[in-house]
Every structure is written in C-alpha cells, then in structure tokens.
Scaffold this motif. Structure first.
Motif, PDB file in Angstrom:
ATOM      1  N   MET A  72     -10.778  -4.683  16.761  1.00  0.00           N
ATOM      2  CA  MET A  72     -10.712  -4.842  15.299  1.00  0.00           C
ATOM      3  C   MET A  72     -12.100  -4.836  14.647  1.00  0.00           C
ATOM      4  O   MET A  72     -12.200  -4.907  13.417  1.00  0.00           O
ATOM      5  CB  MET A  72      -9.907  -6.090  14.931  1.00  0.00           C
ATOM      6  N   PHE A  75     -12.152  -2.606  11.836  1.00  0.00           N
ATOM      7  CA  PHE A  75     -11.580  -3.025  10.546  1.00  0.00           C
ATOM      8  C   PHE A  75     -12.540  -3.919   9.763  1.00  0.00           C
ATOM      9  O   PHE A  75     -12.174  -4.477   8.741  1.00  0.00           O
ATOM     10  CB  PHE A  75     -10.287  -3.821  10.762  1.00  0.00           C
ATOM     11  N   ILE A  78     -12.742  -4.204   5.824  1.00  0.00           N
ATOM     12  CA  ILE A  78     -11.947  -3.192   5.141  1.00  0.00           C
ATOM     13  C   ILE A  78     -11.111  -3.794   4.021  1.00  0.00           C
ATOM     14  O   ILE A  78     -10.790  -3.114   3.043  1.00  0.00           O
ATOM     15  CB  ILE A  78     -11.048  -2.426   6.137  1.00  0.00           C
ATOM     16  N   TYR A  91      -3.203  -2.376   4.965  1.00  0.00           N
ATOM     17  CA  TYR A  91      -4.400  -1.962   5.702  1.00  0.00           C
ATOM     18  C   TYR A  91      -4.199  -1.949   7.224  1.00  0.00           C
ATOM     19  O   TYR A  91      -4.423  -0.939   7.869  1.00  0.00           O
ATOM     20  CB  TYR A  91      -5.584  -2.873   5.340  1.00  0.00           C
ATOM     21  N   ILE A  92      -3.782  -3.095   7.756  1.00  0.00           N
ATOM     22  CA  ILE A  92      -3.782  -3.198   9.221  1.00  0.00           C
ATOM     23  C   ILE A  92      -2.629  -2.405   9.847  1.00  0.00           C
ATOM     24  O   ILE A  92      -2.856  -1.563  10.726  1.00  0.00           O
ATOM     25  CB  ILE A  92      -3.737  -4.686   9.642  1.00  0.00           C
ATOM     26  N   VAL A  95      -2.819   1.460   9.950  1.00  0.00           N
ATOM     27  CA  VAL A  95      -3.795   1.971  10.915  1.00  0.00           C
ATOM     28  C   VAL A  95      -3.288   1.773  12.335  1.00  0.00           C
ATOM     29  O   VAL A  95      -3.351   2.685  13.170  1.00  0.00           O
ATOM     30  CB  VAL A  95      -5.168   1.290  10.731  1.00  0.00           C
ATOM     31  N   ALA A 306     -11.368  -8.479  11.731  1.00  0.00           N
ATOM     32  CA  ALA A 306     -10.636  -8.275  10.488  1.00  0.00           C
ATOM     33  C   ALA A 306     -10.523  -9.590   9.729  1.00  0.00           C
ATOM     34  O   ALA A 306     -10.182  -9.605   8.556  1.00  0.00           O
ATOM     35  CB  ALA A 306      -9.254  -7.712  10.779  1.00  0.00           C
ATOM     36  N   VAL A 432      -9.877   5.937   9.792  1.00  0.00           N
ATOM     37  CA  VAL A 432      -9.228   4.820   9.100  1.00  0.00           C
ATOM     38  C   VAL A 432      -9.195   5.092   7.601  1.00  0.00           C
ATOM     39  O   VAL A 432      -8.158   4.941   6.944  1.00  0.00           O
ATOM     40  CB  VAL A 432      -9.969   3.493   9.381  1.00  0.00           C
TER      41      VAL A 432
ATOM     42  N   TYR B 382     -17.401  -0.354   5.469  1.00  0.00           N
ATOM     43  CA  TYR B 382     -16.469   0.066   4.421  1.00  0.00           C
ATOM     44  C   TYR B 382     -16.938  -0.469   3.071  1.00  0.00           C
ATOM     45  O   TYR B 382     -16.723   0.141   2.045  1.00  0.00           O
ATOM     46  CB  TYR B 382     -15.059  -0.473   4.699  1.00  0.00           C
TER      47      TYR B 382
END
Lengths: 440, 440
Positions: A72, A75, A78, A91-92, A95, A306, A432, B382
């Motif tokens: 992660m 991520f 993000i 988001y998660i 992906v 994340a 992503v 990001y």
C-alpha cells in the motif's frame, strides 16, 4: 582472539534484553547469521572481517514493524482526510480489483526500501498476492512474517473464496525452513470472514504450527456490526470460536472493555498497536497501558501507507508514547523504555520470534541497527532511550544488519536499487491514476 | 529578461497564498530579500545569479515555529516521563538558576541549526538571556520574534522582578528596524505574573507597538489556580485586565470553554498550538478545530526541547493532523491543507508577520524551502500537501532561503558550523550533568 564477521564498536548499546542491559560504550559482534558477542567496549581491537565504528551513536536491535500492508506504499497520500467508506469505495477497492502480482511486488519492494532506511529489520504483513511481498522481502534481505489475506468473497489473487486456505497452505510450504520468510494464516477480520472460515483458518494454523493474524476491534462500527450479527463483542466472538489462543496475533484492538482485556491476557493472545493509523482514520485510542498492565504482549505497527502515510517505526514510537500520556492525562505512562521495548523485544514476542530477534543477545540472529547521533537534533545525549523515542527520526539510522548481513551502510542500501525501485513505483502510480481517474 | 538573484525551478510550488495557488511544475525567483516572481515553470531559462533545480520536489514557504524555548535544546531528554513538579524542581530550576548567557547562546545556536535543517525559517521564542537567542538567530540568518521571559520573581538574567520590563524595552530598542529579529513583551503566564505586571506588560507592548506573548490555559492545574485566585478562568482574567486584544499571542490554550473561544475570536487575539508538548506533558488536547471554526488565527509550535523533544515542525504537523482526527473521532477534520496553512500562512499571521512571510507571493520576503521527494518514503507523489503533512520528515528539506539568503544547500548549513555547535552544546551538557548530579 575469537574471530568475528562484523563487529560494531564505540556506541551506546541498548540490548533490549529482558534485563535491559546497556553497555556504554559497548560493542556487538556477529558470526554468520548470529550475534556472537555483546559487551562493554574497552577500546581494544577485534579479530573481525569488518569493523563498523558507531562513533558514539546508538546500537540497538533492528525494529519490528508488527503490522503492515506493505504494497500500500503505492496508495501513499492518494486520498487522505476522507470518511472511511468513501476512501474504500472510490480509491482502494477500484485499484485492488485491477492490481496484479507486479503491482504488489513494486509496492512491497518500495516498502522494504523505506523500512530498512528507517531502521526496521522485521515486519509482519497482510495483503493480496503475498508471495510477491515475500519475494521482495527475501531479495532485500528483510525478515518477515507474511500471509495472504483471506475473506468470504473472491480474491483478485487466488480467485474464489474457497481457494484461500489452499493458497495459504501452498505459501506455507513454499517458504518452509526459509531463514528470513515465514508465513501465517491471515483471515482479514471478523466482519469479512464467516465463523466457518475463521474456524477453518484456525485449523490450518494449528496444523502447520504457524500464527493466525487478523484485525480485531479496529473501529466502533465493526464492534457494533459483530454485536448485531452474533450478539457479542469481537473478542468474545473470537473466544467462543476457539480462536483466542497463544497463536493469535490481533491487530489494533482499539475498542476493548475490561472483560476483553482479561480474556486476551488469559488466552495468551498477542496484540499489535497501530497508533498513527488509528488516529488518522479516527478509529480511536487502544487501551495499551491497560493491556500491558494485564500482561498482554503488545507489538507496534505502522499499518499500511494508505492510512499513516509512512512506515517509519521510529516516529511511530514517538506518537505512541505521547498519545497515551495525553489520553490518560498522566506523563509517566508509556515511558521511553516501555515504548522501545514494544518496537523491539515486544514486537518479536508478538510475532512468535522471541528466540530469533528483538534484542541483542548472544545466540540470537544478528538483526542490528546503528543510529548516528552526531546531528543537532540528537545533541546533547543524556539518555539514548529518550533519543530513540522522542527525538530520532527513521532517517537517523545509518547502518542495518539483518540475519548477519549488512543491508544498509551509511544510509546506502546494499540490497535494493533505490533509483530503479522509485522508477517502478512511479510507473505503477500512473496506472493507479488511470484506474481511478485521478486528476481527471 | 528580468534579472533575478536566485531562481528555484522544476518543483511543485505550494504558494500557501490565501487562494492556495499551486504551480506544477513551478518556479520561485528572488531579488535581494524579496520574492520577485512565482509562477508556472515552462522549462525555459532565467536570467539569475543562481539556479536551484528542485528536481520534481516540493517548493514551499519556510515553516514558522510559532512557540519555542530555543535554548532548552540543552535539556533534550534529561528527564522524560515524569510528573511536572518533579521535572521542574529536580532538573529544570536547578539548571536555570546557574545558567548564563553563554549557556543560552550555545543552546540557541544548536536550536537554529536544528530548525533550519528541518525547514523552519521563522520562530517565536521565550526564554532567559534572550539577547543571546536574538544573536544566535541573527548569525544563523533566521527570522524571529523573541522576548525575555518576565515574572514576579528575580531572574538569573535581569535580576529583580522590577527590572523585567526595562530589560525588555532595551531589547526592543536594540533590535528596532532589524530585518530579521523583532522583539515582543513576554510575561510568562497568568500564574507567575501579578495582574499589575500583566497590565504593565500590556502598556509596554502598546507603547512600542509590539506583540504580547504569554502562556494561557496550558494545564488544568493552571486553570484551577487562576479560578482560586481570581474567581474566573484564564481567558476571562486576561479579558478583564484588558490583555485580550489583537496584539496578544496566547500559547497553548488547551483548556478553553465555548465562552473562552468566543472571547478570543471577538478580541482578534491569536493562538499557538503545541500538540506534541501538550501530549508529552499530559496537559490535554487544545480545541483547535473549534478555534479555527470560530475564525481564530492559530499557528503551530513545537514548544521547547524539554517537552517534545525536538524542534521538527514537519512531524509536528503530522501529529497535529492525526491527534485532532482521533480526538474528534472524525477523519475529515484538520486536513493536510489546513495543517500546512497553520505552519506557514497561519503562523505568520499569528506572529503579526503576514505581510512579510508565510506564503510565496511577489513582494513578500524570500523565505523558501525545498523538499527532496526522490526518496522511497515520499514515493509515489499523488498529493504534495499530503506528503508534507503525513509522510515527510524535517530532514527531507534540502534547501532553505531566508530573507533572500541561501542558508542551507543540499542539507549543508551555510551559516552555522555544525561540528563546532555540537561540540559547544556537549560542553554545556557536561555542566548540566554536574549541576544536577546526573549519572552520579
């Protein structure tokens, strides 16, 4: 003179052994994968292949990040500062539905680079395509306990739900007897796994004598959902299913009552505390001082990037110490030694690795880090424990040895091509962006 | 082509101006002490004495540490995890009784090195022998608002209590019109300063048109003591004395009720939030989201190294964001932009420097930092706001420009001899050990 492979001299040695022995100045010597000697350094010379001068810095066991979702890293940042459901659904999940093994490998490799650079030598992971996390860890020379996340629905990795435990068994067999990688059975949580799946997971764990890792009581919503479904809280549910035993590693344990704490302590189950993730997602504050007082083994983790958004266990210690002081309105709780123990010896015990790592003792594996204290923010040094918890940052770690192998030297990674790793991660981040329509 | 002195190109420019303009990629150019231009970078060349390539990193205003006791770097880690009274009486007071100007200078110089190395370009300080803090800041090229701490008892610095304001006046006159150093009137707190001293302090501040800085409602014990003495809370007490006005900078403000918040907002007084110190000393959690909602200007500070134990404002942002999410059980409060604003534009406004610093806008002074994001823990990127608050560490800052002068280049300090500074600090720490019988 006894021959050594590596000897680290001239530092404050915090052994983090059960008596918390300190050698100031001290040395640590390795032979093969093992710690061959630890003691006071009197300025003499050693018969060693290689000598590292800690130059008055701190020498301590490598840190143990006891709960991660390593891939992660991809991520990171993000979607911060959002309600959990929006974060997951927008988001998660989109992906994770499209990712593959190369995505997981790139993210795990990046995570290993970040972890070694910030002093972690061992981590415990849960994610999809976990064989790629194992591969990235092995290549980087890190020690780990990994497991494929299993739940009641199909996985992008192993397909239909019923394949989950078979997939885990094959992982266990693949890595059996590996000196660095070991495998756990990892049902995701009590709200994504049926009682039958949880019981089957326990059976597999017992059959292969490996730990069982799951998320427990992370949020109030979870506790309420388990109560709605089963008429009892998560810990009682685990207990009634037979899962609350000494092989259980329960991540988070934020929302516990006194009875839950007693049950966990009586069962000898272990807990991993993730303060920064619990703060950032507004999950709550785990009753860690009460758990420690009840004799529960508690390790420290960062959780995934994340929800943190870093894997820096050094600053995680700082947050853990400060958070519990203010939560209990008592500056004496969670002192520096206690918190550093959670990130070293306690983490090893939480992962069932207390005979292998987590302290600098002769006969244990040589997992050792050196912290460079010749920096303004680590000056003066009255107390090295205090420095490790309240003043140091992950990037103050200068050297790292794992299983006797030097993997970082003066902040240069010897096992990972950092430039290439960053490049690969950036490429995956472009995927992503495309998948979720980021910046569109 | 317009001639510039320094131009920083090829980075994400977070201007932190009131519209939060971002240029990606962007550039910032200086001429003399000022920002001469900010905008989108199209790959072209500039007519500049010097060009710095940010290499895809983040370019932002220098951070503002709005509450410090800089020389307390020399107390870093001397006595953690103890009750406040024991900490003060056994460690801090015995040292402060014996310290002199050279001690304060050594500690302040160390603090300036640490602050520049972690991205701070402006700080607001309160301590003893404060002329030495001003000198150290000036030599290091830092911008600051400083003030001698005054209270009802004799000071090791200026002697009898009645000399305090005269001493402050002389400080004000000494630094009048200095481009970097300005001086405030700084009564310590409502429990160490009589109403008469507080009123006299206000008069001096008004006479010279400088800010008034004091600690307010840091602990519950303080609130109870003020209620016992005056039959009202600290904010009402300040208000009744006439001190609650637009020139007041109130540090901490942990224990406020709704009426206090309304009073502070109505008066236009400013607040500095110090989350890590408040956590470590178990003081409490300041109601920052409510203060911001009420329109109060809130800056961010680290407090001194005796209660933190670092001056890293980057990680302070991380803690601030996460603490208030868990305290309010809402992951959407204190988002990354809000928190970065507190550490930049908000801090400048809190210190009365909003026309000088705190954002990258043409005509403001050139206080600029660059963050190197080519590191595993800042990959992928990001969202640069998220990176600054949740993933970066102070030592990711690579360059710092203050008042148009390059003071750090690729992490090398250009205004401070770090080795010498560390050596001097270590010597003073030996004095401390002797004075308090440390390790004896």
């Amino acid at each position: 003179m006894e021959p050594f492979d590596i000897v680290i001299i001239n530092g404050f040695v915090l052994t983090m052994d059960p008596s918390e022995n300190v050698f100031a100045p001290g040395y640590v010597a390795t032979r093969g994968c093992d710690i061959a000697a630890v003691g006071r350094y009197d300025g003499g010379r050693f018969n060693a292949v290689r000598t590292i001068d800690a130059d008055g810095g701190i020498i301590l066991p490598g840190l143990i990040n006891a709960h991660t979702h390593a891939p992660m890293t991809l991520f990171r940042g993000i979607a911060d500062d959002r309600p959990l459901l929006e974060w997951l659904s927008k988001y998660i999940f989109p992906v994770e539905k499209r990712m593959d093994d190369s995505f997981v490998y790139a993210g795990a490799r990046l995570a290993c680079a970040e972890m070694i650079l910030s002093g972690t030598t061992t981590f415990c992971d849960m994610y999809l395509f976990e064989q790629e996390v194992a591969r990235a860890a092995k290549e980087s020379g890190m020690r780990c306990l990994v497991g494929e996340v299993i739940y009641d629905f199909p996985s992008p990795s192993y397909g239909p739900a019923e394949n989950g435990l078979k997939h885990t068994e094959s992982l266990i067999k693949t890595w059996q007897d590996d000196p660095l990688v070991s495998v756990a059975v990892e049902p995701h949580s009590l709200f994504t796994c049926s009682p039958d799946l949880l019981k089957a997971a326990l059976e597999t764990a017992l059959q292969y004598n490996v730990p069982l890792v799951t998320h427990v009581a992370e949020t109030l919503a979870e506790v309420m959902e388990i109560r709605r479904r089963y008429g009892k809280g998560p810990v009682e549910h685990l207990s009634d299913l037979g899962l609350l035993g000494p092989n259980l590693i329960a991540d988070h344990c934020v929302h516990l009552n006194d009875d839950d704490i007693k049950r966990i302590a009586d069962a000898g189950a272990r807990v991993v505390h993730n303060p920064e993730s619990n703060m950032k997602l507004a999950s709550g504050i785990a009753p860690v001082p009460a758990m420690l007082a009840a004799g529960i083994t508690v390790g420290l983790g960062t959780d995934g990037c994340a929800s943190n958004n870093n894997l820096d266990l050094v600053t995680e210690m700082d947050t853990a110490a400060k958070l519990h002081k203010v939560a209990s309105m008592d500056p004496t709780v969670m002192n520096a030694v206690t918190v550093l123990s959670m990130a070293t010896r306690g983490g090893a015990k939480a992962l069932g690795m207390e005979d292998i790592t987590g302290s600098l003792e002769k006969g244990k594996k040589a997992d050792i880090i050196v912290v460079d204290t010749n920096r303004p923010h680590l000056t003066p040094m009255y107390n090295p424990y205090s420095h490790m918890v309240y003043a140091a940052r992950g990037n103050d770690v200068s050297h790292s040895i794992i299983n006797g192998r030097l993997v970082m030297e003066n902040r240069r990674l010897l096992t990972i091509d950092v430039e290439q790793t960053i490049k690969e991660a950036d490429k995956k981040a472009d995927d992503v962006r495309e998948w979720i329509g980021y910046y569109s």
